[in-house]
Structure formats: structure tokens, C-alpha cells
Design an enzyme around this catalytic site. Structure first.
Site, PDB file in Angstrom:
ATOM      1  NE  ARG A   1       1.700  -6.845  11.129  1.00 57.53           N
ATOM      2  CZ  ARG A   1       2.814  -6.738  10.405  1.00 57.53           C
ATOM      3  NH1 ARG A   1       3.857  -7.518  10.654  1.00 57.53           N
ATOM      4  NH2 ARG A   1       2.888  -5.863   9.441  1.00 57.53           N
TER       5      ARG A   1
ATOM      6  CE  LYS B   1      -2.461  -0.950   3.727  1.00 56.94           C
ATOM      7  NZ  LYS B   1      -1.878  -2.197   4.252  1.00 56.94           N
TER       8      LYS B   1
ATOM      9  NE  ARG C   1      -5.412  -1.714   9.828  1.00 64.01           N
ATOM     10  CZ  ARG C   1      -4.139  -2.000   9.771  1.00 64.01           C
ATOM     11  NH1 ARG C   1      -3.702  -3.141  10.257  1.00 64.01           N
ATOM     12  NH2 ARG C   1      -3.285  -1.163   9.270  1.00 64.01           N
TER      13      ARG C   1
HETATM   14  P1  ADP Z   1       0.151  -3.584   8.569  1.00 63.17           P
HETATM   15  O1  ADP Z   1      -0.964  -3.300   7.623  1.00 63.17           O
HETATM   16  O2  ADP Z   1       1.383  -4.041   7.867  1.00 63.17           O
HETATM   17  O3  ADP Z   1      -0.231  -4.422   9.741  1.00 63.17           O
HETATM   18  P2  ADP Z   1       0.120  -0.852   9.696  1.00 63.17           P
HETATM   19  O4  ADP Z   1       1.307   0.010   9.737  1.00 63.17           O
HETATM   20  O5  ADP Z   1      -1.030  -0.387   8.858  1.00 63.17           O
HETATM   21  O6  ADP Z   1       0.676  -2.249   9.217  1.00 63.17           O
HETATM   22  O7  ADP Z   1      -0.424  -1.117  11.172  1.00 63.17           O
HETATM   23  C1  ADP Z   1       0.426  -1.530  12.212  1.00 63.17           C
HETATM   24  C2  ADP Z   1      -0.377  -1.859  13.461  1.00 63.17           C
HETATM   25  O8  ADP Z   1      -1.070  -0.679  13.890  1.00 63.17           O
HETATM   26  C3  ADP Z   1      -1.462  -2.905  13.276  1.00 63.17           C
HETATM   27  O9  ADP Z   1      -0.961  -4.230  13.422  1.00 63.17           O
HETATM   28  C4  ADP Z   1      -2.423  -2.540  14.422  1.00 63.17           C
HETATM   29  O10 ADP Z   1      -1.937  -2.986  15.674  1.00 63.17           O
HETATM   30  C5  ADP Z   1      -2.362  -1.015  14.426  1.00 63.17           C
HETATM   31  N1  ADP Z   1      -3.406  -0.400  13.568  1.00 63.17           N
HETATM   32  C6  ADP Z   1      -3.216   0.358  12.453  1.00 63.17           C
HETATM   33  N2  ADP Z   1      -4.383   0.751  11.924  1.00 63.17           N
HETATM   34  C7  ADP Z   1      -5.363   0.218  12.718  1.00 63.17           C
HETATM   35  C8  ADP Z   1      -6.798   0.243  12.705  1.00 63.17           C
HETATM   36  N3  ADP Z   1      -7.496   0.898  11.763  1.00 63.17           N
HETATM   37  N4  ADP Z   1      -7.454  -0.434  13.690  1.00 63.17           N
HETATM   38  C9  ADP Z   1      -6.798  -1.087  14.675  1.00 63.17           C
HETATM   39  N5  ADP Z   1      -5.451  -1.161  14.738  1.00 63.17           N
HETATM   40  C10 ADP Z   1      -4.725  -0.518  13.778  1.00 63.17           C
END
Ligand code: ADP
Length: 228
Positions: A185, A27, A104
Site C-alpha cells: 500500500r 486522515k 488516487r
Molecule cells: P488506506 O489509505 O489506509 O489504504 P483506505 O481505507 O482509503 O485506506 O483504502 C483501502 C483500500 O481501498 C485501498 O488499499 C484500495 O484497495 C481501495 N481504494 C480506496 N480508495 C481507492 C481509490 N481512489 N482508487 C483505488 N482503490 C481505492
């Protein structure tokens, strides 16, 4: 947490894209590769949370253990982040955004609807699970400008271990380093995020899938961003 969100409405020129996909689908590589004229503010909840963790704020302290274990941070924290980030952009006169990694869960999507945040399209970046797993162990990130690199494929840094953009030393994200956390994840994504596709389809919001398992699918991504 009190939300302070100025209302956006359809017809005021607002254009909101939800960008979603399995971990390491690419992304941020795609948004970084956008030509200047197509770039728009990106609200990335993962980046905002990592900054809060690094700065040791109370939100960072609250989020850290969830992130380290590959679990979702509570919706209340996420909605606060989203609301604050969008409010700042709107105050600067910006009304078009890419939301990277939010919502999410269906609950987050519903809370966005309650706050009056319209979604114009959902772009689903897809790669097979094995590719997502493999990319995790090869991902390197710049702690300074957040640019992402891969030790395999077309996004290697020019100099080993050094960011092309700001020359900081590249790091491995803590949640990429442990295969168990990577697996959690992926499972969390499958169980909690993929139901969003049907949720949005049912509401008439276009959901466009972009296969990013080969070379970077920039042309397809740009086409998807233009979907009305
Ligand atoms: P990835 O998509 O590779 O897991 P991100 O950088 O988008 O990585 O997110 C890292 C972490 O941040 C996630 O594993 C989660 O713990 C938290 N996170 C990010 N966005 C959200 C969201 N919309 N809802 C809940 N947790 C989130």
C-alpha cells in the site's frame, strides 16, 4: 458502467477538498476531530468499498482481492462509487465535500475533470514512512461507526478493545494485519498517488501539506480547509 452525475460548477457555492496522504497519516482522525460547524459530508472510497465487501455486493466481490492485497481497485469501480455518492449528496442539496482517498491516480483525477467535478484544494496529510508502518500494526477500527483508534499515542479507546462511541468490539483491518500488504500500500501510494501533487499544482489548484506525525494537527488542518 454508466455514470449519472449532476454537474457542479464553480460559482454555485460548491467547495470540494481532496484529502490525501500515505496510509495511516491520520486522515479520518482529523475529519472526525473537526468541530461540528466545520464538518461537511465526507466521501471515503475506502469505507464505501469495505461496506460493499462486508455486504457481499457484486462491487464488493470485485474489489475484495485488490484491497486484501493492498492494490488499487480499478478506476471504473471507483468512479462509479464517487459519482453515486456525490449524486446522492447533491440531491440532498449539499455542494461542499471532503473526498477522502479519491482520486488516487492521475487517471482518476482526469476522469473527475471530465465529469465536471471541480477541486478547490488538495490537502496532503504527511507522516514519515516508518510512522505509517508502525501505526498500521497499532490501528484498531470500529466495524460499526468506523471510528479509528490507535494502541499508541493519544487516540486509545477509553476501554481496551471497545469503541467509545458505539461500544462495538474493535477490529484490526485485514489490510493492516499483514506487513507485506502494508508495504504494498505504501509503495502504491508513492508510485501512483504522489504524482497528483504536481498534476494539481500545474492546474493552479492549491496543494497544502499538513504534517501529522506528532500530536493531531487539527489547527493546521482547519487552516488548510479554509485555503481559497
Ligand atoms: P488506506 O489509505 O489506509 O489504504 P483506505 O481505507 O482509503 O485506506 O483504502 C483501502 C483500500 O481501498 C485501498 O488499499 C484500495 O484497495 C481501495 N481504494 C480506496 N480508495 C481507492 C481509490 N481512489 N482508487 C483505488 N482503490 C481505492
Amino acid at each position: 458502467m454508466k455514470l449519472n452525475f449532476p454537474q457542479l460548477s464553480q460559482g454555485d457555492g460548491s467547495d470540494i477538498t481532496v484529502l490525501t496522504g500515505i496510509i495511516n497519516a491520520g486522515k479520518s482522525t482529523l475529519t472526525t476531530a473537526l468541530p461540528e460547524e466545520l464538518k461537511r459530508p465526507i466521501v471515503g472510497t475506502g469505507d464505501i468499498l469495505r461496506e460493499a465487501v462486508a455486504a457481499g455486493t457484486s462491487m464488493g466481490l470485485q474489489a475484495k482481492s485488490y484491497m486484501d492485497n493492498g492494490q488499487l481497485v480499478p478506476d471504473e469501480v471507483i468512479m462509479g462509487i464517487l459519482s453515486e455518492a456525490l449524486s446522492q449528496h447533491i440531491q440532498n442539496g449539499e455542494t461542499s465535500f471532503i473526498l477522502d482517498g479519491v482520486p488516487r491516480t492521475i487517471a482518476q483525477a482526469e476522469q473527475m475533470e471530465n465529469l465536471g467535478i471541480p477541486v478547490n484544494r488538495v490537502i496532503h496529510i504527511t507522516v514519515p514512512v516508518e510512522v505509517a508502518q508502525n501505526r498500521a500494526s497499532n490501528r484498531r477500527v470500529c466495524p460499526h461507526c468506523k471510528r479509528t483508534y490507535s494502541l499508541i499515542g493519544e487516540h486509545r479507546p477509553l476501554e481496551d478493545g471497545v469503541c467509545d462511541n458505539c461500544h462495538a468490539e474493535l477490529i484490526v483491518r485485514k489490510d493492516d494485519a499483514d506487513p507485506q500488504v502494508v508495504a504494498t500500500r505504501i509503495k502504491t501510494y508513492m508510485e501512483q498517488t504522489t504524482p497528483l501533487f504536481n498534476h494539481y499544482r500545474t492546474k493552479g489548484v492549491p496543494v497544502i501539506t499538513v504534517d501529522n506525525s506528532g500530536t493531531t494537527a487539527l489547527t493546521e488542518f482547519i487552516e488548510a480547509l479554509n485555503t481559497k
